[in-house]
Design a protein around this motif. Sequence first.
Motif, mmCIF file in Angstrom:
data_model
loop_
_atom_site.group_PDB
_atom_site.id
_atom_site.type_symbol
_atom_site.label_atom_id
_atom_site.label_comp_id
_atom_site.label_asym_id
_atom_site.label_seq_id
_atom_site.Cartn_x
_atom_site.Cartn_y
_atom_site.Cartn_z
ATOM 1 N N VAL A 55 54.148 68.923 37.792
ATOM 2 C CA VAL A 55 53.920 67.492 37.622
ATOM 3 C C VAL A 55 55.019 66.986 36.706
ATOM 4 C CG1 VAL A 55 52.328 67.813 35.681
ATOM 5 C CG2 VAL A 55 52.202 65.729 37.034
ATOM 6 N N ASP A 56 55.466 65.736 36.912
ATOM 7 C CA ASP A 56 56.504 65.191 36.032
ATOM 8 C C ASP A 56 55.984 63.957 35.308
ATOM 9 O OD1 ASP A 56 56.659 63.085 37.843
ATOM 10 O OD2 ASP A 56 58.572 63.692 38.680
ATOM 11 N N GLN A 57 56.848 63.349 34.493
ATOM 12 C CA GLN A 57 56.434 62.233 33.647
ATOM 13 C C GLN A 57 56.048 60.987 34.446
ATOM 14 O OE1 GLN A 57 59.495 63.496 33.781
ATOM 15 N NE2 GLN A 57 61.050 61.906 33.675
ATOM 16 N N TYR A 58 56.411 60.936 35.718
ATOM 17 C CA TYR A 58 56.011 59.825 36.584
ATOM 18 C C TYR A 58 54.712 60.146 37.319
ATOM 19 C CZ TYR A 58 60.797 58.548 35.627
ATOM 20 O OH TYR A 58 61.964 58.250 34.983
ATOM 21 N N LEU A 59 54.113 61.276 36.987
ATOM 22 C CA LEU A 59 52.899 61.791 37.613
ATOM 23 C C LEU A 59 53.093 62.099 39.089
ATOM 24 C CD1 LEU A 59 50.155 59.721 35.763
ATOM 25 C CD2 LEU A 59 51.166 61.922 35.139
ATOM 26 N N ASN A 60 54.349 62.403 39.463
ATOM 27 C CA ASN A 60 54.611 62.978 40.777
ATOM 28 C C ASN A 60 54.074 64.402 40.755
ATOM 29 O OD1 ASN A 60 56.101 60.673 41.583
ATOM 30 N ND2 ASN A 60 57.920 61.495 40.611
ATOM 31 N N VAL A 61 53.549 64.858 41.884
ATOM 32 C CA VAL A 61 52.872 66.147 41.944
ATOM 33 C C VAL A 61 53.488 66.993 43.042
ATOM 34 C CG1 VAL A 61 50.636 67.218 42.455
ATOM 35 C CG2 VAL A 61 50.716 65.136 41.108
ATOM 36 N N LYS A 62 53.692 68.278 42.766
ATOM 37 C CA LYS A 62 54.074 69.240 43.800
ATOM 38 C C LYS A 62 52.905 70.187 44.002
ATOM 39 C CE LYS A 62 59.055 69.417 43.019
ATOM 40 N NZ LYS A 62 60.177 70.279 42.624
ATOM 41 N N LEU A 63 52.493 70.336 45.278
ATOM 42 C CA LEU A 63 51.397 71.230 45.632
ATOM 43 C C LEU A 63 51.900 72.356 46.513
ATOM 44 C CD1 LEU A 63 48.489 68.786 46.619
ATOM 45 C CD2 LEU A 63 48.792 70.005 44.467
ATOM 46 N N THR A 64 51.326 73.535 46.342
ATOM 47 C CA THR A 64 51.579 74.671 47.231
ATOM 48 C C THR A 64 50.242 75.069 47.868
ATOM 49 O OG1 THR A 64 51.293 76.237 45.411
ATOM 50 C CG2 THR A 64 53.542 75.534 45.882
ATOM 51 N N ARG A 86 54.439 61.482 45.622
ATOM 52 C CA ARG A 86 54.873 60.475 44.651
ATOM 53 C C ARG A 86 53.653 59.932 43.903
ATOM 54 N NH1 ARG A 86 59.365 56.180 44.802
ATOM 55 N NH2 ARG A 86 58.510 54.577 43.448
ATOM 56 N N GLY A 87 53.772 59.830 42.594
ATOM 57 C CA GLY A 87 52.652 59.416 41.757
ATOM 58 C C GLY A 87 52.080 58.060 42.107
ATOM 59 N N SER A 88 52.904 57.144 42.602
ATOM 60 C CA SER A 88 52.434 55.787 42.895
ATOM 61 C C SER A 88 51.536 55.724 44.128
ATOM 62 C CB SER A 88 53.619 54.846 43.077
ATOM 63 O OG SER A 88 54.381 55.213 44.193
ATOM 64 N N VAL A 89 51.464 56.783 44.937
ATOM 65 C CA VAL A 89 50.603 56.762 46.126
ATOM 66 C C VAL A 89 49.304 57.533 45.910
ATOM 67 C CG1 VAL A 89 52.567 56.487 47.683
ATOM 68 C CG2 VAL A 89 51.648 58.778 47.244
ATOM 69 N N VAL A 90 49.086 58.029 44.700
ATOM 70 C CA VAL A 90 47.875 58.791 44.394
ATOM 71 C C VAL A 90 46.761 57.845 43.968
ATOM 72 C CG1 VAL A 90 46.851 60.505 42.834
ATOM 73 C CG2 VAL A 90 49.161 60.848 43.724
ATOM 74 N N ARG A 91 45.606 58.005 44.604
ATOM 75 C CA ARG A 91 44.423 57.239 44.199
ATOM 76 C C ARG A 91 43.628 58.034 43.173
ATOM 77 N NH1 ARG A 91 41.227 55.674 49.058
ATOM 78 N NH2 ARG A 91 42.738 53.990 49.214
ATOM 79 N N TYR A 92 43.302 59.286 43.487
ATOM 80 C CA TYR A 92 42.538 60.144 42.589
ATOM 81 C C TYR A 92 43.103 61.555 42.609
ATOM 82 C CZ TYR A 92 38.836 56.630 43.121
ATOM 83 O OH TYR A 92 38.120 55.471 43.158
ATOM 84 N N ILE A 93 42.910 62.243 41.503
ATOM 85 C CA ILE A 93 43.144 63.684 41.458
ATOM 86 C C ILE A 93 41.853 64.308 40.984
ATOM 87 C CG2 ILE A 93 44.390 65.579 40.364
ATOM 88 C CD1 ILE A 93 46.855 63.854 40.301
ATOM 89 N N GLN A 94 41.301 65.187 41.807
ATOM 90 C CA GLN A 94 40.051 65.856 41.475
ATOM 91 C C GLN A 94 40.373 67.246 40.960
ATOM 92 O OE1 GLN A 94 37.754 65.782 45.061
ATOM 93 N NE2 GLN A 94 37.876 63.570 45.241
#
Length: 134
Positions: A55-64, A86-94
Amino acid sequence: PLYIYPFEQYTRFLIGLIFVRRVMLFYSFFKTLVGKEIAVELKNDVVLTGTLHSVDQYLNVKLTNVSVVDKEKYPQLLALRNCFIRGSVVRYIQIPPAEVDTELLQDAARKENAPPTPTKEKSSSSSGSTSKKT
């Protein structure tokens, strides 16, 4: 023309600073979840599960090891194994409840919302010279 008074500039700066502090709080929290299984719901209603790689400071996430929750609705995503979101397209993270250190989060939230501590100002009289403007 639009005139921005100094107070408005200061207020906008403070609002931006509060936003940055909150993002940094989430960023620090999500960094502790690297290697854990999470679910990410996107704003277009797609829900992906996978292992948080980074995860980065923009809350972009990489998943495997990604899998889509609704396989019938999104068959085009079945071949997806790794992804960058991209962090801006995330609604929720569970996240799994067992992975949340509630005491740590509460302490961080208290520190963030605590009133600022007063700073000591050096008085000009301590230097021994006084000057008056006329």
